[in-house]
Design a protein around this motif. Structure first.
Motif: not given
Length: 96
Positions: A3-9, A27-33, A69-70
């Protein structure tokens, strides 16, 4: 399947997103989904290869992933999605 973790920003400050290089780095630093970095690279390469004379397709890919990302950084994103799903299910039930 996990189950994916909740995002909450994302609590990290947004990086600059002025260029394709900035977007790639973010994106390569993990920003985004999850999975966005690899998906962006594939979609962007395909758009450039099949590009229209003005690279509009590539620009649309860049805009879409900048939006990811936003959205990931918006602390209200997950709540908004949940509310939309609830409203859609309620509308579906009233039609049944």
């Amino acid at each position: 399947m996990s189950t994916p973790e909740p995002l909450h920003g994302d609590p990290r400050p947004l990086p600059p997103l002025r260029t394709v290089g900035d977007l790639r780095t973010a994106l390569h630093q993990g920003y985004g989904f999850p999975g966005d970095a690899a998906e962006f690279e594939a979609e962007f390469a395909r758009a450039v290869e099949l590009s229209e004379p003005d690279l509009a397709a590539a620009a649309r890919v860049v805009a879409a992933y900048r939006g990811h990302i936003y959205a990931r950084h918006d602390p209200h994103f997950e709540t908004g999605i949940a509310e939309g799903i609830t409203a859609a299910l309620a509308a579906k039930e009233t039609r049944a």
